[in-house]
Design a protein around this motif. Structure first.
Motif, PDB file in Angstrom:
ATOM      1  N   SER A   1      -0.316   9.225   0.415  1.00 36.19           N
ATOM      2  CA  SER A   1       0.197   8.557   1.607  1.00 36.19           C
ATOM      3  C   SER A   1       0.431   9.550   2.745  1.00 36.19           C
ATOM      4  CB  SER A   1       1.526   7.849   1.280  1.00 36.19           C
ATOM      5  OG  SER A   1       1.361   6.944   0.219  1.00 36.19           O
ATOM      6  N   ASN A   2      -0.145  10.763   2.591  1.00 39.47           N
ATOM      7  CA  ASN A   2       0.001  11.814   3.607  1.00 39.47           C
ATOM      8  C   ASN A   2       1.453  12.240   3.787  1.00 39.47           C
ATOM      9  OD1 ASN A   2      -2.811  11.889   4.260  1.00 39.47           O
ATOM     10  ND2 ASN A   2      -2.528   9.997   5.439  1.00 39.47           N
ATOM     11  N   ARG A   3       2.194  12.242   2.693  1.00 39.11           N
ATOM     12  CA  ARG A   3       3.578  12.703   2.724  1.00 39.11           C
ATOM     13  C   ARG A   3       3.724  13.878   1.745  1.00 39.11           C
ATOM     14  NH1 ARG A   3       7.714   8.172   1.728  1.00 39.11           N
ATOM     15  NH2 ARG A   3       9.080   9.672   2.749  1.00 39.11           N
TER      16      ARG A   3
ATOM     17  N   GLU B   1       0.911   0.051  -4.619  1.00 37.43           N
ATOM     18  CA  GLU B   1       1.562   1.351  -4.612  1.00 37.43           C
ATOM     19  C   GLU B   1       3.042   1.260  -4.265  1.00 37.43           C
ATOM     20  OE1 GLU B   1      -1.017   3.399  -1.949  1.00 37.43           O
ATOM     21  OE2 GLU B   1      -2.387   4.004  -3.539  1.00 37.43           O
ATOM     22  N   LEU B   2       3.424   0.239  -3.512  1.00 35.01           N
ATOM     23  CA  LEU B   2       4.837   0.053  -3.187  1.00 35.01           C
ATOM     24  C   LEU B   2       5.642  -0.206  -4.454  1.00 35.01           C
ATOM     25  CD1 LEU B   2       7.193  -0.324  -1.222  1.00 35.01           C
ATOM     26  CD2 LEU B   2       6.445  -2.698  -0.912  1.00 35.01           C
TER      27      LEU B   2
ATOM     28  N   THR C   1       0.832  -1.196   0.000  1.00 25.62           N
ATOM     29  CA  THR C   1       0.000   0.000   0.000  1.00 25.62           C
ATOM     30  C   THR C   1       0.858   1.234   0.000  1.00 25.62           C
ATOM     31  OG1 THR C   1      -0.084   0.171   2.399  1.00 25.62           O
ATOM     32  CG2 THR C   1      -1.726  -1.249   1.344  1.00 25.62           C
ATOM     33  N   ALA C   2       0.160   2.400  -0.086  1.00 24.08           N
ATOM     34  CA  ALA C   2       0.875   3.675  -0.077  1.00 24.08           C
ATOM     35  C   ALA C   2       1.593   3.895   1.233  1.00 24.08           C
ATOM     36  CB  ALA C   2      -0.111   4.828  -0.325  1.00 24.08           C
ATOM     37  N   ASP C   3       1.155   3.243   2.301  1.00 26.91           N
ATOM     38  CA  ASP C   3       1.813   3.415   3.591  1.00 26.91           C
ATOM     39  C   ASP C   3       3.238   2.919   3.565  1.00 26.91           C
ATOM     40  OD1 ASP C   3      -0.461   4.482   4.653  1.00 26.91           O
ATOM     41  OD2 ASP C   3      -1.221   2.564   5.376  1.00 26.91           O
ATOM     42  N   ASN C   4       3.561   2.098   2.571  1.00 28.04           N
ATOM     43  CA  ASN C   4       4.919   1.551   2.473  1.00 28.04           C
ATOM     44  C   ASN C   4       5.810   2.373   1.565  1.00 28.04           C
ATOM     45  OD1 ASN C   4       3.003  -1.285   2.347  1.00 28.04           O
ATOM     46  ND2 ASN C   4       4.456  -1.021   4.035  1.00 28.04           N
ATOM     47  N   SER C   5       5.340   3.544   1.123  1.00 25.36           N
ATOM     48  CA  SER C   5       6.131   4.318   0.158  1.00 25.36           C
ATOM     49  C   SER C   5       7.445   4.769   0.737  1.00 25.36           C
ATOM     50  CB  SER C   5       5.329   5.512  -0.362  1.00 25.36           C
ATOM     51  OG  SER C   5       4.972   6.360   0.702  1.00 25.36           O
TER      52      SER C   5
ATOM     53  N   ILE D   1       1.561   9.494  -5.424  1.00 24.60           N
ATOM     54  CA  ILE D   1       1.548   8.416  -4.434  1.00 24.60           C
ATOM     55  C   ILE D   1       1.924   8.947  -3.055  1.00 24.60           C
ATOM     56  CG2 ILE D   1       2.766   6.317  -3.702  1.00 24.60           C
ATOM     57  CD1 ILE D   1       2.832   5.458  -6.624  1.00 24.60           C
ATOM     58  N   LEU D   2       2.956   9.801  -3.009  1.00 24.88           N
ATOM     59  CA  LEU D   2       3.375  10.382  -1.739  1.00 24.88           C
ATOM     60  C   LEU D   2       2.261  11.223  -1.119  1.00 24.88           C
ATOM     61  CD1 LEU D   2       6.982  11.415  -2.773  1.00 24.88           C
ATOM     62  CD2 LEU D   2       6.408   9.694  -1.045  1.00 24.88           C
TER      63      LEU D   2
END
Length: 219
Positions: free
Chosen positions: A81-83, A50-51, A3-7, A77-78
């Protein structure tokens, strides 16, 4: 599923791989390979991976740092992912590398605006507009709105006037001129601009507001 959390993990992994691409005669041209990686990234993103998408975008950027499609995809993607701050950094690096994409400039400005940094958003949009000598359009409309947000109504009026000259049949630009003129205390110019906006045509909601302003300014 990645997932995007792993970006962030993707970024670290890619950083470790950076510089380890050794071409041999059978390797495709870096530009072609970068485009292939972008296509792979888009496929991964559509599949929800997303990773892998982030990794592919980063590898594409290692080969072609100014490739706007890769930077925009990775930044998207970032952001999701709240980045957002890292997304801004990615886009800014691309602009410094020569990315002339209007979308990249507006994407960066949007993120800066969300962070409450209107001056930074204005700075990058002005730089982009000047560098490309572009005609009035989305960049100028964004600049006008940003200047209004921070109370620089004379600058907003300048951009709305340029937009009105560029699209003389679009009523939204005289409406912008009217708002800026009112904020500057120029009631006569505001009245003329509102009348012009109504004459050219506006959406029902904006037209109703314009009519109310015309009525008040006539008093």
């Amino acid at each position: 599923m990645a997932t995007a959390d792993n970006s962030g993990q993707a970024e670290d992994s890619s950083a470790q791989e950076a510089g380890h691409f050794e071409r041999n005669p059978s390797d495709p041209d870096p530009e072609i390979r970068a485009q292939q990686l972008v296509e792979n990234a888009e496929a991964h993103a559509q599949a929800g991976d997303e990773l892998s998408a982030a990794r592919a975008y980063q590898r594409a950027l290692e080969l072609q740092p100014a490739l706007s499609s890769a930077r925009q995809g990775y930044a998207r993607i970032l952001m999701m992912s709240n980045r957002s701050e890292r997304a801004r950094q990615v886009l800014r690096e691309g602009i410094e590398e020569g990315d002339n994409s209007e979308f990249s400039a507006r994407f960066y400005a949007h993120l800066a605006e969300q962070a409450g940094e209107q001056d930074e958003a204005i700075s990058i949009l002005k730089r982009f507009s000047a560098r490309n000598d572009s005609e009035a359009g989305a960049i100028e409309a964004h600049l006008a709105a940003l200047h209004r947000q921070i109370g620089q109504h004379d600058q907003a009026l300048m951009y709305y006037s340029r937009l009105a000259r560029h699209e003389p049949d679009n009523g939204i630009w005289p409406a912008g001129q009217a708002l800026a003129a009112e904020a500057m205390g120029d009631k006569e110019s505001a009245l003329r601009a509102w009348q012009r906006a109504v004459e050219l045509g506006l959406s029902a909601e904006i037209a109703s507001y314009a009519e109310s302003r015309i009525e008040q300014l006539r008093d």
